[in-house]
Design a protein around this motif. Structure first.
Motif, PDB file in Angstrom:
ATOM      1  N   GLU A 279      68.964 -43.139 -35.728  1.00 35.57           N
ATOM      2  CA  GLU A 279      67.633 -42.582 -37.008  1.00 35.57           C
ATOM      3  C   GLU A 279      66.756 -43.269 -37.243  1.00 35.57           C
ATOM      4  O   GLU A 279      65.838 -42.450 -37.775  1.00 35.57           O
ATOM      5  N   ARG A 280      67.461 -43.747 -38.009  1.00 38.48           N
ATOM      6  CA  ARG A 280      66.635 -44.708 -38.922  1.00 38.48           C
ATOM      7  C   ARG A 280      65.399 -45.794 -37.895  1.00 38.48           C
ATOM      8  O   ARG A 280      64.115 -45.439 -38.610  1.00 38.48           O
ATOM      9  N   ILE A 281      65.456 -45.428 -36.758  1.00 35.72           N
ATOM     10  CA  ILE A 281      64.394 -46.409 -35.799  1.00 35.72           C
ATOM     11  C   ILE A 281      63.684 -45.086 -35.960  1.00 35.72           C
ATOM     12  O   ILE A 281      62.451 -45.696 -35.333  1.00 35.72           O
ATOM     13  N   VAL A 282      63.625 -44.137 -34.976  1.00 37.01           N
ATOM     14  CA  VAL A 282      62.980 -43.388 -34.044  1.00 37.01           C
ATOM     15  C   VAL A 282      61.634 -42.633 -35.855  1.00 37.01           C
ATOM     16  O   VAL A 282      61.281 -42.137 -35.110  1.00 37.01           O
ATOM     17  N   ALA A 283      63.125 -41.915 -36.550  1.00 36.12           N
ATOM     18  CA  ALA A 283      62.033 -41.242 -37.692  1.00 36.12           C
ATOM     19  C   ALA A 283      60.621 -42.203 -38.256  1.00 36.12           C
ATOM     20  O   ALA A 283      59.768 -40.882 -38.468  1.00 36.12           O
ATOM     21  N   PRO A 284      60.890 -43.461 -38.083  1.00 36.33           N
ATOM     22  CA  PRO A 284      59.190 -43.753 -39.419  1.00 36.33           C
ATOM     23  C   PRO A 284      57.970 -42.719 -37.472  1.00 36.33           C
ATOM     24  O   PRO A 284      56.704 -43.073 -38.270  1.00 36.33           O
ATOM     25  N   ILE A 285      58.412 -43.046 -36.630  1.00 41.66           N
ATOM     26  CA  ILE A 285      57.509 -43.632 -34.936  1.00 41.66           C
ATOM     27  C   ILE A 285      57.475 -41.988 -35.051  1.00 41.66           C
ATOM     28  O   ILE A 285      56.482 -41.512 -34.018  1.00 41.66           O
ATOM     29  N   GLY A 286      58.000 -41.061 -35.782  1.00 41.01           N
ATOM     30  CA  GLY A 286      57.476 -39.362 -35.362  1.00 41.01           C
ATOM     31  C   GLY A 286      58.370 -38.901 -34.081  1.00 41.01           C
ATOM     32  O   GLY A 286      58.529 -37.832 -33.542  1.00 41.01           O
ATOM     33  N   ARG A 287      59.711 -39.537 -33.605  1.00 36.96           N
ATOM     34  CA  ARG A 287      60.202 -39.395 -32.801  1.00 36.96           C
ATOM     35  C   ARG A 287      61.993 -39.047 -33.686  1.00 36.96           C
ATOM     36  O   ARG A 287      62.462 -38.941 -34.835  1.00 36.96           O
ATOM     37  N   LYS A 288      62.461 -37.602 -32.290  1.00 39.35           N
ATOM     38  CA  LYS A 288      63.792 -38.031 -32.691  1.00 39.35           C
ATOM     39  C   LYS A 288      65.106 -37.688 -31.796  1.00 39.35           C
ATOM     40  O   LYS A 288      64.682 -37.575 -30.981  1.00 39.35           O
ATOM     41  N   ILE A 289      66.121 -37.668 -32.560  1.00 37.49           N
ATOM     42  CA  ILE A 289      67.076 -37.650 -31.495  1.00 37.49           C
ATOM     43  C   ILE A 289      68.106 -36.637 -31.900  1.00 37.49           C
ATOM     44  O   ILE A 289      68.837 -37.412 -32.901  1.00 37.49           O
ATOM     45  N   ASP A 290      68.759 -35.711 -31.559  1.00 37.03           N
ATOM     46  CA  ASP A 290      69.563 -34.142 -31.298  1.00 37.03           C
ATOM     47  C   ASP A 290      70.467 -34.092 -30.080  1.00 37.03           C
ATOM     48  O   ASP A 290      69.684 -34.671 -28.936  1.00 37.03           O
ATOM     49  N   GLU A 291      71.150 -32.714 -30.156  1.00 40.22           N
ATOM     50  CA  GLU A 291      71.762 -32.257 -29.043  1.00 40.22           C
ATOM     51  C   GLU A 291      70.375 -32.074 -27.812  1.00 40.22           C
ATOM     52  O   GLU A 291      70.783 -31.935 -26.395  1.00 40.22           O
ATOM     53  N   SER A 292      69.969 -31.198 -28.332  1.00 40.48           N
ATOM     54  CA  SER A 292      68.833 -30.354 -27.584  1.00 40.48           C
ATOM     55  C   SER A 292      68.226 -31.545 -27.777  1.00 40.48           C
ATOM     56  O   SER A 292      66.593 -32.105 -25.867  1.00 40.48           O
ATOM     57  N   SER A 293      67.785 -33.233 -27.697  1.00 42.34           N
ATOM     58  CA  SER A 293      66.998 -34.075 -27.228  1.00 42.34           C
ATOM     59  C   SER A 293      67.527 -35.759 -27.210  1.00 42.34           C
ATOM     60  O   SER A 293      67.025 -36.511 -28.427  1.00 42.34           O
ATOM     61  N   ILE A 310      73.073 -40.436 -26.920  1.00 43.32           N
ATOM     62  CA  ILE A 310      74.126 -40.118 -27.633  1.00 43.32           C
ATOM     63  C   ILE A 310      74.547 -39.193 -26.387  1.00 43.32           C
ATOM     64  O   ILE A 310      74.163 -38.128 -26.073  1.00 43.32           O
ATOM     65  N   PRO A 311      75.749 -38.898 -26.706  1.00 45.27           N
ATOM     66  CA  PRO A 311      76.244 -37.243 -25.932  1.00 45.27           C
ATOM     67  C   PRO A 311      75.865 -36.657 -26.248  1.00 45.27           C
ATOM     68  O   PRO A 311      75.005 -36.023 -27.156  1.00 45.27           O
ATOM     69  N   PRO A 312      75.692 -36.205 -25.406  1.00 49.98           N
ATOM     70  CA  PRO A 312      76.297 -35.171 -24.312  1.00 49.98           C
ATOM     71  C   PRO A 312      76.185 -35.709 -23.080  1.00 49.98           C
ATOM     72  O   PRO A 312      77.352 -36.343 -22.857  1.00 49.98           O
ATOM     73  N   LEU A 313      74.756 -37.131 -23.423  1.00 45.47           N
ATOM     74  CA  LEU A 313      75.090 -37.979 -22.261  1.00 45.47           C
ATOM     75  C   LEU A 313      75.780 -38.630 -22.385  1.00 45.47           C
ATOM     76  O   LEU A 313      75.894 -39.181 -21.166  1.00 45.47           O
ATOM     77  N   ALA A 314      75.483 -39.776 -23.092  1.00 44.09           N
ATOM     78  CA  ALA A 314      76.084 -40.490 -23.081  1.00 44.09           C
ATOM     79  C   ALA A 314      77.983 -40.349 -23.413  1.00 44.09           C
ATOM     80  O   ALA A 314      78.659 -40.242 -24.024  1.00 44.09           O
ATOM     81  N   LEU A 315      78.659 -40.895 -22.552  1.00 44.16           N
ATOM     82  CA  LEU A 315      80.809 -40.040 -22.409  1.00 44.16           C
ATOM     83  C   LEU A 315      80.921 -40.963 -23.270  1.00 44.16           C
ATOM     84  O   LEU A 315      82.001 -40.929 -24.035  1.00 44.16           O
ATOM     85  N   LYS A 316      81.244 -42.879 -23.892  1.00 44.43           N
ATOM     86  CA  LYS A 316      81.343 -43.329 -24.604  1.00 44.43           C
ATOM     87  C   LYS A 316      81.117 -43.015 -25.784  1.00 44.43           C
ATOM     88  O   LYS A 316      81.863 -44.371 -26.937  1.00 44.43           O
ATOM     89  N   GLY A 317      79.622 -42.527 -26.170  1.00 37.55           N
ATOM     90  CA  GLY A 317      79.369 -42.488 -27.576  1.00 37.55           C
ATOM     91  C   GLY A 317      78.328 -43.302 -27.872  1.00 37.55           C
ATOM     92  O   GLY A 317      77.171 -43.479 -26.680  1.00 37.55           O
TER      93      GLY A 317
END
Length: 584
Positions: A279-293, A310-317
């Motif tokens: 989140e600290r990487i993607v926030a400054p450039i206007g990107r986001k990461i969560d379960e929907s993305s 991230i999960p659920p796509l990444a099974l090991k974490g």
């Protein structure tokens, strides 16, 4: 006489003050005779007392009207005080660092805990969030004395011993943050770092049983990096020998050095720490990461490429892949030093860029295509206007007349996406002399070919393929992905007319990256695009150390466009570099 104790005072205007006391009783109030003098309408002449005992420090209120607060709850008497407890007197805050903590890092003794006073239970310590919960907001600056870090001949590699104590310190830091809530949006980056550093000092002072083998300064740096930086990735990012970082899980981090992959001994504390770093990487450039993305492409401040899933796509974490860029600008001479090509090939490629030849760099993942594109792009004259188009901005060009465009992903509602193809179309209206596309993956290949065929000579791009011939097949497929029902013959004629050179970059199993072919596109004959190799890398096997062995060779073929340039009066490279007879 008790040993010296530290009391830290934070004033309403944010001022910081630190006092040292050696006597048993410290008085607080507006009377000038008090040890700590604070002013205000709600402050009594002798408002509170802090008494140091062998069992620990205790505070008692001497003002029945306004009283004293501990961690947000009003008390009459409270103790023993821990270094994380916030004492509120009017609009002032105080923090007691017991002498035992400062001396040997042990936790102040508290027997069975804070006892009830006047029939009321003492305020319970704020419970920190679970590791999988969102971290609380970071509080305002809390002062602490920081000695300058002592110099070390070699910083020890973090090990599992550090991991155990980092987990404890990180958990205590989260609890402390929860107690002292504040809005971090009001803090600058430097203020945020100073705030967290001082809080880490308080946390480390409350840890009990810290062995002498654990270096406090190094542990503090690790906790700081995990709290507001990229955690254990920070030293790896600072290590110039590391070219790629791969986080498979919070406790599985691999790195690439000199083309070889090995497991790193450092770990994140838990999955939540990995997600926080993403989140600290993607926030400054206007990107986001969560379960929907759950996946994202981003970049670091230095331009290094980042991919996160991230999960659920990444099974090991949650996992992160960082492809680092060199901190210093690379030149053609660096390619010679790395053994990527020889002097004749470098002279020829720089000449082709100067003479505005259209070039595609072909290669597999991690073969060094973007690095080569960066170096070749810097041969473009400063007089040319350049427009770059990328999915995630990585190119670092230094020409003055430069416009950089970056694609935009869709928002949370699936709208607002601006793909590379739209940017390529738009840049044609921006009066470019050269168009540089970071990578062609789909329908934008058609627009790139059309641009090359309509006056934008000297354009460059990269694409994935294992050989120059495979690159042509990939281009045909990518053009068809544009949704245009074009006959294959027309596509091949477009390709042959647009592309002058294909530079094939290969990464060998030993980690070496070499240009294995520089190939000219000569035209279409009998419905097939004709190619001729100008330079090739002739492999001769492997050394005893497993390194690829071979040499670069000119094939003897002279590029067809060279004669046209010579007739136009352009000074061209000598024919000897192509393995052809010298001019008579």
């Amino acid at each position: 006489m008790m040993p010296a104790h530290r009391i830290i005072l934070k004033t309403p205007d944010g001022g910081l003050d630190e006092r040292m006391f050696e006597h048993d009783l410290v008085t607080i109030g507006r009377d000038e005779a008090c040890d700590i003098v604070i002013k205000g309408l709600t402050i009594g002449r002798r408002h509170a007392e802090i008494r140091f005992t062998p069992e620990g420090a205790r505070i008692s209120s001497q003002n029945a009207l306004f009283g004293v607060g501990i961690n947000g709850e009003r008390i009459q008497e409270y103790g023993p005080l821990l270094s994380k407890d916030e004492i509120q007197v009017g609009h002032y805050s105080l923090y007691v660092i017991p002498a035992a903590n400062a001396a040997n890092g042990t936790r102040a003794p508290n027997g069975s805990g804070n006892e009830p006073v006047n029939g009321r239970p003492p305020p319970r310590p704020a419970q920190g969030p679970r590791p999988d919960a969102s971290p609380p907001r970071v509080p305002e600056n809390v002062p602490a004395r920081r000695e300058p870090p002592r110099e070390r001949e070699a910083e020890p590699e973090p090990t599992d011993a550090y991991l155990e104590w980092r987990v404890q310190a990180h958990a205590e830091l989260i609890r402390l943050m929860d107690v002292r809530r504040t809005d971090i949006t009001t803090l600058t980056e430097a203020e945020l770092e100073a705030t967290v550093r001082t809080m880490i000092d308080v946390v480390l002072g409350s840890l009990s049983g810290l062995p002498p083998t654990i270096e406090r300064e190094l542990l503090a740096e690790q906790v700081l990096h995990e709290a507001i930086g990229l955690g254990p990735l920070e030293p790896l990012l600072a290590d110039e020998s590391v070219t790629e970082i791969m986080v498979n899980a919070h406790d599985q981090i691999f790195v690439e050095r000199a083309g070889r992959i090995s497991k790193s001994p450092v770990h994140f504390t838990h999955d939540r720490s990995v997600i926080s770093a993403i989140e600290r990487i993607v926030a400054p450039i206007g990107r986001k990461i969560d379960e929907s993305s759950p996946l994202v492409d981003a970049r670091l401040k230095d331009g290094s490429r980042v991919n996160a899933v991230i999960p659920p796509l990444a099974l090991k974490g949650p996992c992160i892949t960082i492809r680092k860029f060199p901190k210093h600008r690379l030149y053609g001479e660096d390619l010679l030093k790395f053994g990527t090509l020889d002097e004749a090939m470098l002279e020829f490629l720089s000449f082709c860029v100067l003479q505005a030849k259209n070039i595609i760099i072909s290669g597999g993942t991690g073969s060094g295509k973007t690095t080569l594109l960066n170096i070749l792009s810097n041969f473009i004259p400063d007089t040319d206007r350049i427009v770059t188009v990328e999915d995630a901005a990585e190119l670092r060009l230094h020409q003055p007349n430069l416009v950089s465009l970056e694609a935009r992903p869709p928002n949370s509602e699936g709208k607002g996406a601006i793909p590379i193809r739209e940017l390529v179309k738009n840049c044609l209206r921006m009066r470019p002399d050269r168009i540089v596309v970071g990578e062609c993956r789909g329908g934008e290949a058609l627009d790139m070919l059309q641009a090359m065929n309509t006056g934008h000579d000297g354009s460059l791009t990269t694409a994935h393929a294992n050989s120059p011939r495979d690159m042509l097949s990939r281009l045909e497929v990518m053009v068809l992905m544009a949704g245009m029902d074009l006959p294959v013959t027309a596509i091949r004629e477009q390709i042959a007319s647009a592309i002058d050179l294909i530079v094939q970059q290969t990464r060998f199993k030993c980690g070496s990256r070499k240009i294995t072919a520089i190939t000219e596109v000569t035209g279409v004959e009998s419905g097939k695009i004709q190619l001729q190799d100008i330079f090739v890398f002739e492999r001769e096997g492997y050394t005893a150390e497993g390194k690829v062995k071979g040499h670069y060779a000119a094939t003897g073929a002279v590029p067809e466009f060279l004669e046209e340039l010579r007739e136009a009066g352009v000074q061209t490279p000598p024919l000897e570099i192509f393995g052809a007879p010298a001019d008579v």
